[in-house]
Design a protein around this motif. Structure first.
Motif, PDB file in Angstrom:
ATOM      1  N   TRP A 164       0.843  -1.182   0.000  1.00 12.56           N
ATOM      2  CA  TRP A 164       0.000   0.000   0.000  1.00 12.56           C
ATOM      3  C   TRP A 164       0.886   1.241   0.000  1.00 12.56           C
ATOM      4  N   GLY A 165       0.274   2.374  -0.301  1.00 10.58           N
ATOM      5  CA  GLY A 165       0.967   3.650  -0.159  1.00 10.58           C
ATOM      6  C   GLY A 165       1.812   4.011  -1.367  1.00 10.58           C
ATOM      7  N   GLN A 166       2.779   4.875  -1.130  1.00  7.36           N
ATOM      8  CA  GLN A 166       3.564   5.443  -2.226  1.00  7.36           C
ATOM      9  C   GLN A 166       4.387   4.373  -2.945  1.00  7.36           C
ATOM     10  N   GLU A 167       4.982   3.493  -2.182  1.00  9.44           N
ATOM     11  CA  GLU A 167       5.811   2.447  -2.779  1.00  9.44           C
ATOM     12  C   GLU A 167       4.946   1.209  -2.961  1.00  9.44           C
ATOM     13  N   LYS A 168       4.322   1.107  -4.137  1.00 15.41           N
ATOM     14  CA  LYS A 168       3.292   0.091  -4.342  1.00 15.41           C
ATOM     15  C   LYS A 168       3.837  -1.231  -4.889  1.00 15.41           C
ATOM     16  N   ARG A 169       5.068  -1.252  -5.346  1.00 13.90           N
ATOM     17  CA  ARG A 169       5.583  -2.441  -5.985  1.00 13.90           C
ATOM     18  C   ARG A 169       7.077  -2.568  -5.670  1.00 13.90           C
ATOM     19  N   ARG A 170       7.507  -3.795  -5.407  1.00  9.47           N
ATOM     20  CA  ARG A 170       8.934  -4.045  -5.238  1.00  9.47           C
ATOM     21  C   ARG A 170       9.259  -5.443  -5.763  1.00  9.47           C
TER      22      ARG A 170
END
Length: 202
Positions: A164-170
């Motif tokens: 969730w939030g600004q960093e949605k994918r890693r």
């Protein structure tokens, strides 16, 4: 004949380019993850060896975790993250997405942030295990995580998980960078507990 040679060269160039796109995860990346996981594993062992049961369960205050709880928390994340990686490795790889990924240092700096982080409910330690059993719980998961990274044939920069939030994918590679950096964060907590004025001598 010249046209055939040119055609073969174009095909070879396309195959080479495709192979490069397909494998963004390198041997250096693998070694980086294995090194981080192994180093933090060994530092946890070194920091917590030869502790008495009283030392394992000492709390600086009623709101703080004991060393036993810190290790239980780390052990829970061994299971949570490797399960997440296993699930997301079943997805179709998308190596092109790696060009949009954040650098490893972003995750390491995030874990070095001195501001408090709040554990998710499923990683809150209950404190029921005694003493060194918490270290065994952590090592059981960490040793399997290291073995996975050493032997996997998956491209860990071509499979992704989400937040969730600004960093949605890693990428799964980034997930594991977060994992060993998270251990580093709690190693600092371990040393703070042991440096407390009230920490038992034995």
């Amino acid at each position: 004949m010249n046209r055939i040679i040119l055609l073969l060269l174009f095909i070879l160039a396309d195959i080479t380019s495709f192979a490069q796109v397909q494998k963004p995860w390198t041997k250096a990346d693998r070694l980086f993850l294995v090194s981080g996981l192994t180093r933090t594993r060994n530092e946890v062992i070194q920091a917590t060896q030869n502790l008495s049961d009283t030392q394992w369960h000492f709390k600086p205050d009623s709101a703080s975790w004991s060393l036993a709880q810190v290790l239980e928390h780390l052990g829970l994340y061994e299971r949570l993250f490797i399960q997440e990686a296993d699930i997301m490795l079943s997805t179709v790889p998308d190596p092109a997405m790696d060009s949009l990924s954040l650098p490893d240092t972003t995750y390491i700096n995030w874990m070095n942030d001195p501001n408090p982080h709040v554990a998710d409910w499923n990683a809150i330690p209950l404190g029921f295990m005694k003493g060194k059993d918490n270290l065994r719980f952590f090592l059981f998961g960490r040793d399997r995580f290291i073995n996975f990274v050493e032997k996997t044939t998956y491209d860990l920069r071509s499979h992704f998980t989400f937040r969730w939030g600004q960093e949605k994918r890693r990428s799964i590679h980034a997930l594991i960078v977060v994992h060993f950096a998270h251990t580093d964060r709690h190693l600092k907590q371990i040393h703070r507990i042991m440096a407390h004025a009230g920490f038992p001598k034995k």
